[in-house]
Design a protein around this motif. Sequence first.
Motif, PDB file in Angstrom:
ATOM      1  N   ASP E 147       0.813  -1.372  -0.080  1.00  0.00           N
ATOM      2  CA  ASP E 147      -0.016   0.017  -0.006  1.00  0.00           C
ATOM      3  C   ASP E 147       0.835   1.346  -0.004  1.00  0.00           C
ATOM      4  O   ASP E 147       0.597   2.161  -0.610  1.00  0.00           O
ATOM      5  N   VAL E 148       1.705   1.240   0.676  1.00  0.00           N
ATOM      6  CA  VAL E 148       2.761   2.470   0.883  1.00  0.00           C
ATOM      7  C   VAL E 148       3.594   2.622  -0.518  1.00  0.00           C
ATOM      8  O   VAL E 148       3.607   3.893  -0.772  1.00  0.00           O
ATOM      9  N   ARG E 153       3.947   5.888  -5.624  1.00  0.00           N
ATOM     10  CA  ARG E 153       3.675   5.714  -7.195  1.00  0.00           C
ATOM     11  C   ARG E 153       2.558   6.610  -7.535  1.00  0.00           C
ATOM     12  O   ARG E 153       2.674   7.400  -8.696  1.00  0.00           O
ATOM     13  N   GLY E 154       1.722   6.662  -6.737  1.00  0.00           N
ATOM     14  CA  GLY E 154       0.352   7.350  -7.226  1.00  0.00           C
ATOM     15  C   GLY E 154       0.242   8.841  -7.083  1.00  0.00           C
ATOM     16  O   GLY E 154      -0.741   9.704  -7.214  1.00  0.00           O
ATOM     17  N   ASP E 155       1.174   9.261  -5.973  1.00  0.00           N
ATOM     18  CA  ASP E 155       1.115  10.800  -5.770  1.00  0.00           C
ATOM     19  C   ASP E 155       2.309  11.639  -6.151  1.00  0.00           C
ATOM     20  O   ASP E 155       3.341  11.458  -5.666  1.00  0.00           O
ATOM     21  N   PRO E 156       2.253  12.395  -7.176  1.00  0.00           N
ATOM     22  CA  PRO E 156       3.372  13.192  -7.447  1.00  0.00           C
ATOM     23  C   PRO E 156       3.907  14.116  -6.648  1.00  0.00           C
ATOM     24  O   PRO E 156       5.192  14.822  -6.648  1.00  0.00           O
ATOM     25  N   ALA E 157       3.056  14.401  -5.469  1.00  0.00           N
ATOM     26  CA  ALA E 157       3.717  15.215  -4.431  1.00  0.00           C
ATOM     27  C   ALA E 157       4.671  14.356  -3.359  1.00  0.00           C
ATOM     28  O   ALA E 157       5.157  15.121  -2.877  1.00  0.00           O
ATOM     29  N   ALA E 158       4.563  13.207  -3.293  1.00  0.00           N
ATOM     30  CA  ALA E 158       5.416  12.352  -2.372  1.00  0.00           C
ATOM     31  C   ALA E 158       6.869  12.333  -2.669  1.00  0.00           C
ATOM     32  O   ALA E 158       7.174  12.079  -3.920  1.00  0.00           O
ATOM     33  N   HIS E 159       7.576  12.718  -1.523  1.00  0.00           N
ATOM     34  CA  HIS E 159       9.111  12.981  -1.876  1.00  0.00           C
ATOM     35  C   HIS E 159       9.705  11.548  -1.649  1.00  0.00           C
ATOM     36  O   HIS E 159      10.905  11.111  -2.113  1.00  0.00           O
ATOM     37  N   TYR E 168       0.354  10.440   5.732  1.00  0.00           N
ATOM     38  CA  TYR E 168      -0.515  10.302   4.815  1.00  0.00           C
ATOM     39  C   TYR E 168      -1.839   9.890   5.337  1.00  0.00           C
ATOM     40  O   TYR E 168      -1.547   8.759   6.048  1.00  0.00           O
ATOM     41  N   PRO E 169      -2.934  10.318   5.766  1.00  0.00           N
ATOM     42  CA  PRO E 169      -4.199   9.933   6.324  1.00  0.00           C
ATOM     43  C   PRO E 169      -4.555   8.651   5.595  1.00  0.00           C
ATOM     44  O   PRO E 169      -4.967   7.813   6.218  1.00  0.00           O
ATOM     45  N   GLY E 170      -4.350   8.548   4.298  1.00  0.00           N
ATOM     46  CA  GLY E 170      -4.619   7.215   3.601  1.00  0.00           C
ATOM     47  C   GLY E 170      -4.117   6.070   4.008  1.00  0.00           C
ATOM     48  O   GLY E 170      -4.555   5.091   4.319  1.00  0.00           O
ATOM     49  N   GLY E 214      -7.864  -5.576  -1.610  1.00  0.00           N
ATOM     50  CA  GLY E 214      -6.892  -6.166  -2.086  1.00  0.00           C
ATOM     51  C   GLY E 214      -5.361  -5.399  -2.128  1.00  0.00           C
ATOM     52  O   GLY E 214      -5.479  -4.355  -1.434  1.00  0.00           O
ATOM     53  N   LYS E 215      -4.190  -5.984  -2.473  1.00  0.00           N
ATOM     54  CA  LYS E 215      -2.943  -5.024  -2.026  1.00  0.00           C
ATOM     55  C   LYS E 215      -2.972  -3.954  -3.044  1.00  0.00           C
ATOM     56  O   LYS E 215      -3.567  -3.821  -3.849  1.00  0.00           O
ATOM     57  N   SER E 216      -1.702  -3.224  -2.626  1.00  0.00           N
ATOM     58  CA  SER E 216      -1.365  -1.820  -3.272  1.00  0.00           C
ATOM     59  C   SER E 216      -2.653  -1.084  -3.509  1.00  0.00           C
ATOM     60  O   SER E 216      -2.998  -0.280  -4.475  1.00  0.00           O
TER      61      SER E 216
END
Lengths: 324, 324, 324, 324, 324, 324
Positions: E147-148, E153-159, E168-170, E214-216
Amino acid sequence: MNAPLRPDPLPATAPDWGLDDIVRGLHAAREQWRLAHDRKLETSGREFPSRSALHDIIERLCSALFPMRLGPVDLRQGCSEDFYVGHTLDVALRSLLEQVRLELRHVSRHVSRQNPVDPQQLEERAVDIVRRFAAQLPDIRVLLDTDVEAAYRGDPAAHSVDEIVLCYPGTLAIIHHRLAHTLYTLGVPLLARIVAELAHSTTGIDIHPGARIGKSFFIDHGTGVVIGETAVIGERVRLYQAVTLGAKRFTVSADGTLEKGAPRHPIVEDDVVVYAGATILGRVTIGRGSSIGGNVWLTHSVSAGSVVTQAFARNEMMENGGGI
Amino acid sequence: MNAPLRPDPLPATAPDWGLDDIVRGLHAAREQWRLAHDRKLETSGREFPSRSALHDIIERLCSALFPMRLGPVDLRQGCSEDFYVGHTLDVALRSLLEQVRLELRHVSRHVSRQNPVDPQQLEERAVDIVRRFAAQLPDIRVLLDTDVEAAYRGDPAAHSVDEIVLCYPGTLAIIHHRLAHTLYTLGVPLLARIVAELAHSTTGIDIHPGARIGKSFFIDHGTGVVIGETAVIGERVRLYQAVTLGAKRFTVSADGTLEKGAPRHPIVEDDVVVYAGATILGRVTIGRGSSIGGNVWLTHSVSAGSVVTQAFARNEMMENGGGI
Amino acid sequence: MNAPLRPDPLPATAPDWGLDDIVRGLHAAREQWRLAHDRKLETSGREFPSRSALHDIIERLCSALFPMRLGPVDLRQGCSEDFYVGHTLDVALRSLLEQVRLELRHVSRHVSRQNPVDPQQLEERAVDIVRRFAAQLPDIRVLLDTDVEAAYRGDPAAHSVDEIVLCYPGTLAIIHHRLAHTLYTLGVPLLARIVAELAHSTTGIDIHPGARIGKSFFIDHGTGVVIGETAVIGERVRLYQAVTLGAKRFTVSADGTLEKGAPRHPIVEDDVVVYAGATILGRVTIGRGSSIGGNVWLTHSVSAGSVVTQAFARNEMMENGGGI
Amino acid sequence: MNAPLRPDPLPATAPDWGLDDIVRGLHAAREQWRLAHDRKLETSGREFPSRSALHDIIERLCSALFPMRLGPVDLRQGCSEDFYVGHTLDVALRSLLEQVRLELRHVSRHVSRQNPVDPQQLEERAVDIVRRFAAQLPDIRVLLDTDVEAAYRGDPAAHSVDEIVLCYPGTLAIIHHRLAHTLYTLGVPLLARIVAELAHSTTGIDIHPGARIGKSFFIDHGTGVVIGETAVIGERVRLYQAVTLGAKRFTVSADGTLEKGAPRHPIVEDDVVVYAGATILGRVTIGRGSSIGGNVWLTHSVSAGSVVTQAFARNEMMENGGGI
Amino acid sequence: MNAPLRPDPLPATAPDWGLDDIVRGLHAAREQWRLAHDRKLETSGREFPSRSALHDIIERLCSALFPMRLGPVDLRQGCSEDFYVGHTLDVALRSLLEQVRLELRHVSRHVSRQNPVDPQQLEERAVDIVRRFAAQLPDIRVLLDTDVEAAYRGDPAAHSVDEIVLCYPGTLAIIHHRLAHTLYTLGVPLLARIVAELAHSTTGIDIHPGARIGKSFFIDHGTGVVIGETAVIGERVRLYQAVTLGAKRFTVSADGTLEKGAPRHPIVEDDVVVYAGATILGRVTIGRGSSIGGNVWLTHSVSAGSVVTQAFARNEMMENGGGI
Amino acid sequence: MNAPLRPDPLPATAPDWGLDDIVRGLHAAREQWRLAHDRKLETSGREFPSRSALHDIIERLCSALFPMRLGPVDLRQGCSEDFYVGHTLDVALRSLLEQVRLELRHVSRHVSRQNPVDPQQLEERAVDIVRRFAAQLPDIRVLLDTDVEAAYRGDPAAHSVDEIVLCYPGTLAIIHHRLAHTLYTLGVPLLARIVAELAHSTTGIDIHPGARIGKSFFIDHGTGVVIGETAVIGERVRLYQAVTLGAKRFTVSADGTLEKGAPRHPIVEDDVVVYAGATILGRVTIGRGSSIGGNVWLTHSVSAGSVVTQAFARNEMMENGGGI
């Protein structure tokens, strides 16, 4: 964290302590006490000063007096030190004001009940007491510095003055005493007494807040030391553990009550040393520069420069005697 | 919880303590002190070890040494016991390392200022001290077990060894001492002293961390016991409350300072018992198996097997005499 | 708050204490102890009463006994006072029940291991003990009121009865003792002992919970007082600091163990005063109305009305003698 | 407090969770992760900023920014207010410095691992960041005052400006944002993000710290508001709950990674109002003075003064239709 | 700290709320409720699991799952990490066992009252549930790692991946969900629900513990997301804020009660993205790889690879229309 | 716990933030604000109600309203339950009185400054408000019981009424609302608002305390629900997440200020259901028994029994359309 680890399968009846009866019994005991002491119903909440509030206040005052050694770990000297001291005093004095109010109000209601104080006057007096107390803090710090230096000079085991402030129970006792004595002289003896007991509980050193103690005072070890209300101690005096500066048997008046307030504890002049376990009783004077030996029992005055020891200490010990 | 219960209707002026002046006064007092002691401005925060940090560390070490008796209530033996011990030690030692650093740094800056230690060396020494300390913990536990057994054998009121660990102030004092003495021998005497004072404050038992004490040591009751820095105590020794193993008057050098470090406290050999209130002063030797009676005042050595009592204890008490 | 203030630039290797070895070493030491004491693996968690739990319980009981003086600051008299007392007792007794269970279970497993108690019986006994304890609380409060009044009459420095409850260590000690003694007589001596040690640690007054003490009892100052398990004290007795009511040397049986339980501490009859530092040892009787002087060492009975002082106290003190 | 109330009589075997296996399993999972992310063994402790430390820091900063409204209850204006502000900032900034260090160090080790920063440079940069941050606090306060006034003017339910500071989630969100945005522009985006999430968690308002927001900004109700990293918001803008100022679908590069950093969120000019539930996506511009209606879905720019509403909002609602 | 600052001079009568009447009124209301729900007197204390206990348990489990990122600040990798994990799990599982017991007992007494469970069986079941739960923790950690990575991969703002875990609250929501879902499948749905609500309260993300995910899995922003009890979500699914995967109107039986348990929420296949505000209702299937646009309202199935958007989103927006 | 792990060898200069300048800057910003708002120097301490005090008060009231479910874990029914309720109310009401005083005083000083209230009148009013509030608690409990039952009947996932009280955010919101609404009608709207925001922050449900809500009210999921100040809701109404019962654009008076107080939110009659995301704006009436579909946008009244759905919900969804 306290989760039990085993099943509790039996259909037990829950304990019933007869709580209603006990509460009623305690209620009756309180009523009986209040009647006996002529207390009327107090509809306005508890009126006594609080030991834990005073504990907090004294801790803050210690931090404000010695910010780099008793204050928070990460304090720095310079401008932030004064911000810290100012804010800490602000909180401590405000809280002290409330405790002073509680004592004055208590006295007004219960002790001098015939002649209750006007609330506004009471408030003015409370503020005045705290203001005077606050104004003396710089002098108290200077005085305490002399005590710390005396301890450093007096104990061969001390490595630095810092160690004296951090570790020595005698230091804790004298800080408490100098604050408590100031409160005592300003007219809040109950607060003063609570502060003295805080030190007593932590250090085993029991100094009545009424005692007058000169600068450069040092108590080593300290457990069991007792110094009475009207004792007067000069400058550069040194005491060891279990020393008593006490009163002789109290004078009982014709009506069976004890006589209060009269000078009844020793005067110890400058530069005296009193060794462990010595007991000095009554309004006697220990002349300046005297040395009172360990376990000595003394109930009369001695002149300046005296050296007092136990008679038997040198020649009357019996060895290999029978069972005690 | 502390809500006041009455109205505060009067438009009172808020108390003004003259805070700015007091802060300035305290600032001046601190400056004066720093000048007098040649302290320059400390720009890097408080540098002293912290009493409360050491309190925490010792509590954790106690839990790690006796997990099932001083650890958390719901601990179980078996694998979770070792997880607990390992984690608890990890936290305690890490925190101890910081305190060791603080002492070494303090010494480097203030005590041996002429010859400051290189920071990297200092760090290496700090780590080394904690590592050596940690390595001795299993032996300390074994030693403490002998003390617990000695207490159980020595007190007719004890119901079980567990009671000794949980209730006896003497046990608390000896645990603290054995940890403090280890710190003392490893070169952090200030930490050692703080640990000793923690026990002193709680139990009234004042053992200098320099004192060397053999196994199976037992102090009963304990309030008022004082054991000096260079005292040497053998195995299976038993002390009661208010016993002093002290120094005689200190030797003052020509320059007026006290002579430090020389052996000046008693040597107490194996199997000696010292009863309540006895005072033994100076570098004397109490021969093995001796028994020193209550309140005895002793300033010379006694041979093995001696039984010392107060001369007057048996025959000089005056009854129905006048007032004290 | 503890943020370090300086960079930590060097690529230091992190300290490695050899934690695994130490944990193994401590594990081995515990195993050795358990083997030596024939303890099998305890799979059910720590079984001892908890000092901190008892500290909480006693604090709540104090609040319930003296709600307006030791309870929360904002309590009011009237109906809310009883709600407070009822709820506080409910919590305290529930928690006490758990501690009683722990002691009974511990005894059942380790002390009377041959003859373990049936769990249901154990539970019934635990509930019964707490119920009996609870039922005595109103009487304990009445008794404590006599102690408070005795202190007020006995100390010329006391301004009000309220001050006695709030400040006097002797009051704290006697509250703890009366609760501890009740637990002792109900069959949970370990709990009783822990309660006694809580007072000992705070006040320096060490009263064994087995001691029987009559009403209107007062200890002034108190540090260093020791009262033994089988001592019996009458009504209106007054003690000063460092008084010992102890046993003489224990009788050792042929098998080398100490004889337990036999009466071995003094009987002090009504209206006796014992001054500071006096030591009274053995099963002697101090007749009613007697006065025992400071530092007196007494090992035989004295008749009613005796006044005992130290022989040398008046005439044998040597002044200006040599060094101690 | 959690004492169980029933007996636990059955000789149950204590639960055995197979803790050793689980610990090994978790260890393996961590190893796998560290291998997959090329992390080497960290021997120097956790390296991430701490959410709870930042929570504390922000609380202190809020108290220092609005001492009489968010500070301690008993603060007074005048000189003690500045002592409070100075001391509170001192603690907050010191703690912030440590968090800044942690982020810089983390970036140096993990993100720009090829090119690690020299420790001394890193420290200088950390100090510089905190110094710049601190210097902006007075301006931030002035800016926040405009936000508070905007809220007061914008909400007919508000009784006073004080209520806005104390109660409005929108106020909490903008205080956090203005602090977080300052951290973001100073080069510590991870700290900034954590601060933003603290507000998100409490208020349901999710403002990326990168968003640039002009003065006099007001969000009413607020739950569900999302404002993206590159959004630009003018002065006197008002938003209602559940408004999104988001990005359209991300551009995916040839290598499958998302393109980062490009402007992709709306520009909202001065004096715009966006009603509840409206969604504005992409780098579009909402001209000054426009009004965007509730639930509107907007993906293109609109000129100044536009009034945009949902087409069906007025005429396409079907009533009494079938089941949803 | 809360000391009032002004005098309270007027002899006010203390407020009297009529507490006795209110307590009686509340007592009557409780009785009425208990009668209405056929509850008999509970003599054995509160029987419900505790939200705050579960909060603690989950915090410990998070620390054990991600020790270097969610554990204590000063943890080190290596052997001390495993000590920490082992001890933390030991405490958490022990506490969880107590909560599991409380739920099982509650169900046994109130829900399946006709057929109460034997206490010993209940205990065995409780232990079994915790053991199974514990055994799954390593697999849960592996799943969470996917998930992490998906978030990274899914958030362009993540460093960095670390930022995902910390901020991340998610992430918080999915950690809670994977733990809650495990509890749900093991038969303690009430505990599972409380865990889910803990995440809901902090993040605004409301995932029923029954949902299978499911995963991810990645939720961005998240406030307002609702996922129903029987929802089934495939691998690599991404959701944005305010997405609902809900049920259509419930089927009401002839007797007026709601039908429970039947599949009534969507099936979302692998690689689906659902944009902000989309609502998908009923047991429909979203084919793999589909993309559901923002604010879409969908109540029927769509085939694999569908791209669904709002009709009006592109062409029906009215600008400059009248007031809303 | 936060001990740093590495040496800090470099003789760094300590950071200097220019604290004096920042404190001066903040001081100036506050002065500017106070001038702009015509606030004179407050010499009497902070005057605002405290969010954290109200948090405590509400927690105690919840415990008193539902002692066996929201009270302490080990409470028992029977007499100890009433002791608990009585004592808990006593503390809560006393603390509430202080908060009421603070609001009344604040209004008297700042809002109706021309016409300040006499202190004694103010105190009487404060006491009266708390007394009336307290008297309504039993009725509030009865009302809340209807809400709990409504939730149980309305959610197919609920296993028991107990689960509703323990887990449902909607329950938390309605408990807070019914208490806040009572405060609102008694004349302390600021306290009421703070209580409402406490629920808003925890649940994402934002109910203005002015809203009037009939019995048996149920909100499912709840995040994003907004209910305005003048909304009127009948009995047995059910709402889902993200429902808004709001005002249309505010009427702005000629002088540019917003018109306050007029009815501007919907009237929702008995037995209405409003599904997730529906928005109802303005003083419209939703006739009894109506059902408002998900995401519906409604700004006019509908008659009893209406079923309103989105027009496009059934037939206008475009699939496989272009990118959003």
